[in-house]
Design a protein around this motif. Structure first.
Motif, mmCIF file in Angstrom:
data_model
loop_
_atom_site.group_PDB
_atom_site.id
_atom_site.type_symbol
_atom_site.label_atom_id
_atom_site.label_comp_id
_atom_site.label_asym_id
_atom_site.label_seq_id
_atom_site.Cartn_x
_atom_site.Cartn_y
_atom_site.Cartn_z
ATOM 1 N N THR A 44 -34.857 5.006 11.774
ATOM 2 C CA THR A 44 -35.835 3.979 12.141
ATOM 3 C C THR A 44 -37.200 4.322 11.559
ATOM 4 O O THR A 44 -37.427 5.430 11.061
ATOM 5 N N TYR B 79 -29.278 5.268 19.620
ATOM 6 C CA TYR B 79 -30.438 5.940 19.058
ATOM 7 C C TYR B 79 -30.437 7.404 19.481
ATOM 8 O O TYR B 79 -30.243 7.706 20.647
ATOM 9 N N LEU C 39 -33.760 -0.442 8.763
ATOM 10 C CA LEU C 39 -33.361 0.968 8.735
ATOM 11 C C LEU C 39 -33.490 1.556 7.338
ATOM 12 O O LEU C 39 -33.228 0.887 6.348
#
Length: 113
Positions: free
Chosen positions: A18, A55, A80
């Motif tokens: 991220t 995540y 991403l």
């Protein structure tokens, strides 16, 4: 090319990074209960195939969200970095939670064979 090429499948998951530097693991899932997609805020019905985004935070810890496959493809995947396919076995919930217990700077690199 099908509309979900590059999406997680039974054999492959996707792993990316991220903007904040956290790992994002995209895993294929079948809904066992009603979920709400963070992309469109619509319902993911029981039995629907969808994308689970797990995540692994760089400061430690994990969390996950359930996305419609189309929402993940249109909204999440373009954001991403370093997106790559990984074998689905590497993205098991237990393995990702173990990764989340160790902050990023302390993780050991795995050797590729």
């Amino acid at each position: 090319m099908g509309q979900f090429d590059g999406q997680p499948s039974m054999r492959w998951s996707l792993q990316g990074v991220t903007e904040e530097g956290d790992e994002a693991w995209l895993i294929r899932g079948i809904a066992r209960k009603l979920y709400r997609c963070p992309g469109c805020h619509g319902d993911i019905e029981v039995g629907d195939e969808h994308t689970i985004v797990q995540y692994v935070r760089k400061l430690g810890g994990t969390d996950h969200h359930h996305w419609h496959r189309r929402c993940a493809e249109e909204i999440l995947i373009p954001e991403l970095w370093e997106l790559r396919k990984v074998p689905a076995g590497e993205s098991s919930q237990a393995k990702l939670e173990r990764r989340g217990r160790v902050p990023a700077g302390r993780r050991r690199r795995t050797r590729r064979r």
